[in-house]
Design a protein around this motif. Structure first.
Motif, mmCIF file in Angstrom:
data_model
loop_
_atom_site.group_PDB
_atom_site.id
_atom_site.type_symbol
_atom_site.label_atom_id
_atom_site.label_comp_id
_atom_site.label_asym_id
_atom_site.label_seq_id
_atom_site.Cartn_x
_atom_site.Cartn_y
_atom_site.Cartn_z
ATOM 1 N N GLN A 141 -17.642 29.040 7.449
ATOM 2 C CA GLN A 141 -18.000 30.345 6.895
ATOM 3 C C GLN A 141 -17.795 30.407 5.380
ATOM 4 O O GLN A 141 -17.228 31.355 4.844
ATOM 5 N N GLY A 142 -18.239 29.366 4.696
ATOM 6 C CA GLY A 142 -18.185 29.346 3.236
ATOM 7 C C GLY A 142 -16.884 28.841 2.631
ATOM 8 O O GLY A 142 -16.746 28.797 1.415
ATOM 9 N N TYR A 143 -15.936 28.451 3.477
ATOM 10 C CA TYR A 143 -14.662 27.915 2.979
ATOM 11 C C TYR A 143 -14.617 26.410 3.194
ATOM 12 O O TYR A 143 -14.875 25.915 4.289
ATOM 13 N N PHE A 144 -14.265 25.704 2.136
ATOM 14 C CA PHE A 144 -14.229 24.242 2.113
ATOM 15 C C PHE A 144 -12.816 23.762 2.426
ATOM 16 O O PHE A 144 -11.847 24.299 1.902
ATOM 17 N N ASN A 145 -12.713 22.755 3.285
ATOM 18 C CA ASN A 145 -11.423 22.156 3.618
ATOM 19 C C ASN A 145 -11.606 20.642 3.699
ATOM 20 O O ASN A 145 -12.475 20.161 4.433
ATOM 21 N N MET A 146 -10.807 19.901 2.933
ATOM 22 C CA MET A 146 -10.902 18.442 2.949
ATOM 23 C C MET A 146 -9.505 17.847 3.002
ATOM 24 O O MET A 146 -8.586 18.333 2.342
ATOM 25 N N MET A 169 0.840 -1.175 0.000
ATOM 26 C CA MET A 169 0.000 0.000 0.000
ATOM 27 C C MET A 169 0.885 1.238 0.000
ATOM 28 O O MET A 169 1.838 1.336 0.751
ATOM 29 N N LYS A 170 0.551 2.171 -0.873
ATOM 30 C CA LYS A 170 1.258 3.453 -0.944
ATOM 31 C C LYS A 170 0.268 4.543 -0.578
ATOM 32 O O LYS A 170 -0.632 4.859 -1.346
ATOM 33 N N LYS A 171 0.455 5.113 0.614
ATOM 34 C CA LYS A 171 -0.479 6.135 1.071
ATOM 35 C C LYS A 171 -0.049 7.523 0.613
ATOM 36 O O LYS A 171 1.134 7.841 0.599
ATOM 37 N N THR A 172 -1.050 8.314 0.238
ATOM 38 C CA THR A 172 -0.852 9.697 -0.171
ATOM 39 C C THR A 172 -1.849 10.566 0.586
ATOM 40 O O THR A 172 -2.996 10.167 0.788
ATOM 41 N N ILE A 173 -1.386 11.741 1.005
ATOM 42 C CA ILE A 173 -2.242 12.717 1.673
ATOM 43 C C ILE A 173 -2.663 13.751 0.637
ATOM 44 O O ILE A 173 -1.816 14.338 -0.035
ATOM 45 N N ILE A 174 -3.964 13.955 0.496
ATOM 46 C CA ILE A 174 -4.495 14.941 -0.442
ATOM 47 C C ILE A 174 -5.268 15.981 0.365
ATOM 48 O O ILE A 174 -6.120 15.621 1.180
ATOM 49 N N THR A 175 -4.956 17.257 0.137
ATOM 50 C CA THR A 175 -5.709 18.330 0.778
ATOM 51 C C THR A 175 -6.378 19.177 -0.299
ATOM 52 O O THR A 175 -5.809 19.403 -1.370
ATOM 53 N N VAL A 176 -7.590 19.617 0.009
ATOM 54 C CA VAL A 176 -8.373 20.436 -0.908
ATOM 55 C C VAL A 176 -8.903 21.622 -0.106
ATOM 56 O O VAL A 176 -9.585 21.423 0.909
ATOM 57 N N VAL A 177 -8.593 22.837 -0.539
ATOM 58 C CA VAL A 177 -9.001 24.037 0.183
ATOM 59 C C VAL A 177 -9.505 25.089 -0.808
ATOM 60 O O VAL A 177 -8.901 25.280 -1.863
ATOM 61 N N GLY A 178 -10.599 25.767 -0.452
ATOM 62 C CA GLY A 178 -11.094 26.852 -1.292
ATOM 63 C C GLY A 178 -12.502 27.246 -0.923
ATOM 64 O O GLY A 178 -13.083 26.735 0.034
ATOM 65 N N LYS A 179 -13.068 28.178 -1.689
ATOM 66 C CA LYS A 179 -14.453 28.585 -1.488
ATOM 67 C C LYS A 179 -15.361 27.401 -1.769
ATOM 68 O O LYS A 179 -15.156 26.671 -2.739
ATOM 69 N N ASP A 180 -16.368 27.212 -0.933
ATOM 70 C CA ASP A 180 -17.278 26.086 -1.103
ATOM 71 C C ASP A 180 -18.169 26.286 -2.330
ATOM 72 O O ASP A 180 -18.719 27.370 -2.540
ATOM 73 N N THR A 181 -18.243 25.255 -3.153
ATOM 74 C CA THR A 181 -19.151 25.221 -4.300
ATOM 75 C C THR A 181 -19.697 23.812 -4.437
ATOM 76 O O THR A 181 -19.143 22.856 -3.883
ATOM 77 N N VAL A 182 -20.745 23.681 -5.184
ATOM 78 C CA VAL A 182 -21.363 22.371 -5.413
ATOM 79 C C VAL A 182 -20.434 21.483 -6.237
ATOM 80 O O VAL A 182 -19.870 21.932 -7.244
ATOM 81 N N GLY A 183 -20.229 20.239 -5.821
ATOM 82 C CA GLY A 183 -19.542 19.246 -6.627
ATOM 83 C C GLY A 183 -18.058 19.070 -6.396
ATOM 84 O O GLY A 183 -17.425 18.284 -7.104
#
Length: 90
Positions: free
Chosen positions: A40-45, A1-15
């Motif tokens: 407050q409208g900002y998406f973080n994953m 198994m090769k694990k990778t960390i993915i981060t996603v940040v930005g203004k929240d939008t559909v999809g």
């Protein structure tokens, strides 16, 4: 198994989640863990994924994820688990 960390940040939008997950599925990347918040409208994953069965090189995947982020209006970063661990060990 090769694990990778993915981060996603930005203004929240559909999809956002749908588009990121569709890319991962199309490339044989399995999601092991996922956490997302909207403040407050900002998406973080943050996702931990297994890239062990991915056919393309890590660099290509990371570049494509960056381009996908630009297309959907967020910033997407990919780091191999061992690099992420070493950066945050200090």
């Amino acid at each position: 198994m090769k694990k990778t960390i993915i981060t996603v940040v930005g203004k929240d939008t559909v999809g956002i989640i749908a588009k990121v997950c569709a890319y991962l599925a199309e490339n044989g990347i399995n999601i092991l863990d996922i956490s997302q918040t909207i403040v407050q409208g900002y998406f973080n994953m943050m996702m931990i994924v297994d890239t062990g069965d991915m056919a393309k090189p890590f660099g290509d995947m990371a570049d494509e994820m960056t381009a996908l982020g630009e297309k959907i209006g967020v910033v997407i970063k990919c780091q191999k688990e061992e690099i992420f661990d070493k950066m945050h060990r200090i």
